[in-house]
Each structure stands twice: as structure tokens, then as C-alpha cells.
Design an enzyme around this catalytic site. Structure first.
Site, PDB file in Angstrom:
ATOM      1  N   GLN A   1      41.114  -3.477  -9.343  1.00 42.70           N
ATOM      2  CA  GLN A   1      42.181  -4.220 -10.026  1.00 42.70           C
ATOM      3  C   GLN A   1      41.786  -5.679 -10.255  1.00 42.70           C
ATOM      4  OE1 GLN A   1      44.852  -2.557 -10.979  1.00 42.70           O
ATOM      5  NE2 GLN A   1      45.939  -4.254 -11.935  1.00 42.70           N
TER       6      GLN A   1
ATOM      7  N   GLU B   1      35.222  14.026   9.064  1.00 41.53           N
ATOM      8  CA  GLU B   1      35.403  13.731  10.504  1.00 41.53           C
ATOM      9  C   GLU B   1      36.856  13.944  10.925  1.00 41.53           C
ATOM     10  OE1 GLU B   1      32.967  13.580  12.264  1.00 41.53           O
ATOM     11  OE2 GLU B   1      31.331  12.410  11.435  1.00 41.53           O
TER      12      GLU B   1
ATOM     13  N   TRP C   1      29.947  21.955   4.120  1.00 39.06           N
ATOM     14  CA  TRP C   1      30.041  20.492   4.141  1.00 39.06           C
ATOM     15  C   TRP C   1      29.041  19.843   5.103  1.00 39.06           C
ATOM     16  CZ3 TRP C   1      32.571  20.027  -0.026  1.00 39.06           C
ATOM     17  CH2 TRP C   1      33.652  20.871  -0.326  1.00 39.06           C
TER      18      TRP C   1
END
Length: 394
Positions: free
Chosen positions: A341, A368, A162
Site C-alpha cells: 500500500q 509449522e 509438503w
């Protein structure tokens, strides 16, 4: 919706004006196409660095801008409101410079001007495939080897998962195990990208932030010479965790910027779209939803600024950093979902950016330190208790 800000100096106000201009002219026009093509915008970091925006919280004698953290974070928020991948990249780059600025020797710190000026891009290597939220379980090792490189050289072997900027960075801040003494057996190293034996896997195929490259970095007998260790042996995890407190505030600011961008787009759409003879923002159901979104964004901003001001006053702020990261990223997830929405069916299409904002918000609850880890940090701080304190600032 224009953001109202309070900053400590005219210089800070000018920096924010410059950031808005760059975000409007250089970042926003490129963001959608780059994200769709999964292109990493390396040139953007040079532009931001040359404008003096990458090194704002670092001392001027190190090549930074000497600005308070509360100013830097608001700059970061403005960047992220235009392009979240770049905001994340700026935060990670700042995190990769942290150990060098705080624990580096004068010789090591000679790297910093190019780092903070954007000519050198950094990456941060802490997580491993089996050790994400438990960095003390890492297996990447650094073994001393006098050899050709002379006294103090290390050989690094292992893999780091990552890694933001993996394969594109010019240097890697790497945590590696130098002994088997648990958390006290980890040290911190600065590794140039051209080191023999260092390679990047194919970039991860992610849900969002596709303009930000994330990859596993492999260290296959990487030899690091010339005083490579930041701080003393065994201090790596403490350096990493100290940096993470600041990094969590960076992600809180990025998440707030992303939420602000989603709110702005939702409000603009609601002012233009009409049903039953009036703009939909004038329908109470929609108006109240937008009001809740605005409240969530303002809450996130106030929370990260409160933590930043503690940091600027040299006060403990780890608990507040975790609170800011938790509140801002959870709020960003809700605000971006609500923005979809507001736009209805259009919000679910790629013709409008809010669907991308929603995908980008999700990972901010994960990296994090996941928000479950933030809750653990906060609850442990509550269990320790302590007396209330009041600090007077100039």
C-alpha cells in the site's frame, strides 16, 4: 530502519555481524532472480554451514555452535530479512537435525557434524495429503524386516506431503506408523536420500517462496538398516512435536525478518517519493501507517525472544512458541500488505520486491501448524491453567 539488538556475549554480536555481511553480500543480490526462476540455492546452505550458522543452537560436541536459542533466532531473522526462502530452509534444516541431536545414539550422531556444517542438507517428513494438522492420522508405515539387513531393519511405505527441500535433501527425518496404537504408534526414522525406493514428485507450484522447493516424497518399500530408529518405537510423535515447538520459533523469526525487510523497503520509498512538495513519509496518513508497521515488527521480535529465553532456561515454552508463531506470522502478513500500500501502484508490480514479500508472508500463517492450530494450542493451555512461575536466570 536499523534493528537494535541486545545479545548476551560479544561472540553473539560477532555472529550477527557476520550474518549481516553474508546476507548483504551473498543473499540479497541473488534473491529476486532466484525466486523469479524458481531456483533452489543449494550452494547457499553450504556457505552458511561453513560459516557456522546452520548449527548454532546445537552443542559444540555435536558439531554445533553452542549458542542460546535467542541468538540463533536473531541470526535466522537477519537471513530471512534478505531472503525468506533461505531463512525457511535454515529453520527446516535445523528441525530435521533435532531428533538426531536429542534422541540419536552416539553412532547415529556421527552424521551431525556434516549436517550442521551444511555439507548434508536435511528435510522433515511429517504431513501427509490427508493428515496435515492431524499427524496422528498418518498412514505411512514402517515394518520390521530382519532379512539381509539384519535385526532392526525397517521397510517404509507411504507418502509425505509438503516436504521442504524435497528432492534436494541428503537425508529425511521421517515419521511413520509402526503400530496401530494411535499417537503412540508412530516412530521417527532418519532416511538417506539415496535409499532405494525413495523418490520425489514434481515440486509444488507455489504462490511464494519459489526458491524453496516443496515436494511430496514417496516411500515405496524403502529399506532402512543400521539402527535407523531415533528414540524408541512409539516415541516418534513426541519427538516430532517437541521439534515443532522449536520450529515454530524458527518460523516466527523468519516472519519477523520478512516483515523487517518489507518495512525497510517501505520506509526507504516513503523517504524518497514526494507528493505535494514533501516526502510522503511526512504526510500523517502514511507516517502513521509506517508507525503501525514498525510496532508490529517490534512486537513480533519481542514475542519470539521471550519464548526463546524460556527455552534457553529449560522451562516449558510450547504455549509461548505458539503465541510467537501466531503473532509474528499474522503481523508479517499485515506488514507486507501495508508495504504494498505504501508503494501504491508500484507495490503491485514485480519491479519492486514488496509484492513478493506479501506472497511469501501468506504461507507462514499455514506451515509449522496453521494459525488456527496455534490458537487451539494456546486455548488448551489456558484451559489447563496453572500457577504463575518466576525463574531466575544467570
Amino acid at each position: 530502519m536499523p534493528v537494535r539488538r541486545l545479545v548476551p556475549t560479544q561472540e553473539a554480536a560477532d555472529l550477527l555481524d557476520l550474518t549481516r555481511q553474508l546476507a548483504r553480500d551473498e543473499l540479497a543480490p541473488r534473491a529476486a532472480a532466484a525466486e523469479a526462476a524458481e531456483e533452489f540455492p543449494r550452494d547457499v546452505f553450504r556457505t552458511l554451514g561453513r560459516a557456522g550458522l546452520l548449527g548454532l543452537p546445537y552443542a559444540e560436541e555435536l558439531g554445533g555452535g553452542g549458542q542460546p536459542y535467542e541468538v540463533y533466532l536473531q541470526v535466522l531473522e537477519e537471513i530471512a530479512a534478505a531472503w525468506a526462502s533461505v531463512g525457511v530452509g535454515v529453520s527446516v534444516h535445523g528441525l530435521s537435525c533435532f531428533g538426531l541431536a536429542t534422541r540419536g545414539t552416539p553412532a547415529q550422531q556421527e552424521w551431525l557434524p556434516e549436517m550442521l556444517g551444511g555439507e548434508q542438507l536435511g528435510a522433515y517428513c511429517l504431513s501427509e495429503p490427508h493428515a496435515g494438522s492431524d499427524p496422528a492420522a498418518m498412514r505411512t508405515r514402517a515394518v520390521r524386516d530382519g532379512g539381509v539387513g539384519g535385526k532392526g531393519a525397517y521397510v517404509l511405505t507411504g507418502e509425505k506431503a509438503w516436504t521442504t527441500h524435497g528432492g534436494h535433501a541428503d537425508f529425511y527425518k521421517v515419521m511413520a506408523r509402526t503400530s496401530d496404537d494411535g499417537a503412540r504408534g508412530i516412530s521417527c526414522f532418519l532416511v538417506p536420500a539415496d535409499s532405494e525406493g525413495l523418490s520425489a514428485d514434481t515440486a509444488e507450484r507455489k504462490m511464494g517462496l519459489t526458491g524453496s522447493t516443496t515436494a511430496t516424497m514417496r516411500f515405496e518399500g524403502v529399506r532402512v538398516d543400521a539402527d535407523p530408529c531415533l528414540g524408541e518405537e512409539g516415541e516418534g510423535l513426541s519427538i516430532a512435536l517437541a521439534g515443532l515447538d522449536a520450529g515454530r520459533l524458527g518460523i516466527a523469526a523468519v516472519a519477523t525478518g520478512l516483515a523487517q525487510g518489507a518495512l525497510d523497503d517501505a520506509v526507504a520509498y516513503a523517504q524518497e517519493r514526494e507528493t505535494f512538495g514533501k516526502p510522503i513519509i511526512e504526510h500523517q496518513g502514511l507516517g502513521f501507517l509506517l508507525a503501525d508497521m514498525a510496532a508490529a515488527v517490534e512486537t513480533a521480535r519481542a514475542t519470539y525472544l521471550s519464548a526463546a529465553r524460556l527455552r534457553d532456561a529449560d522451562q516449558p515454552y510450547g504455549q509461548q512458541a505458539s503465541i510467537a508463531k501466531l503473532v509474528a506470522t499474522d503481523n508479517a502478513m499485515k506488514v507486507t500488505t501495508d508495504a504494498v500500500q505504501v508503494l501504491g501502484g508500484y507495490g503491485y508490480t514485480r519491479d519492486f520486491p514488496v509484492e513478493r514479500y506479501m506472497r511469501e508472508a501468506k504461507v507462514m500463517q499455514i506451515f509449522e501448524g496453521t494459525n488456527q492450530i496455534q490458537r487451539l494450542v494456546i486455548s488448551r493451555a489456558l484451559a489447563r491453567g496453572g500457577a504463575p512461575t518466576t525463574t531466575v536466570t544467570p
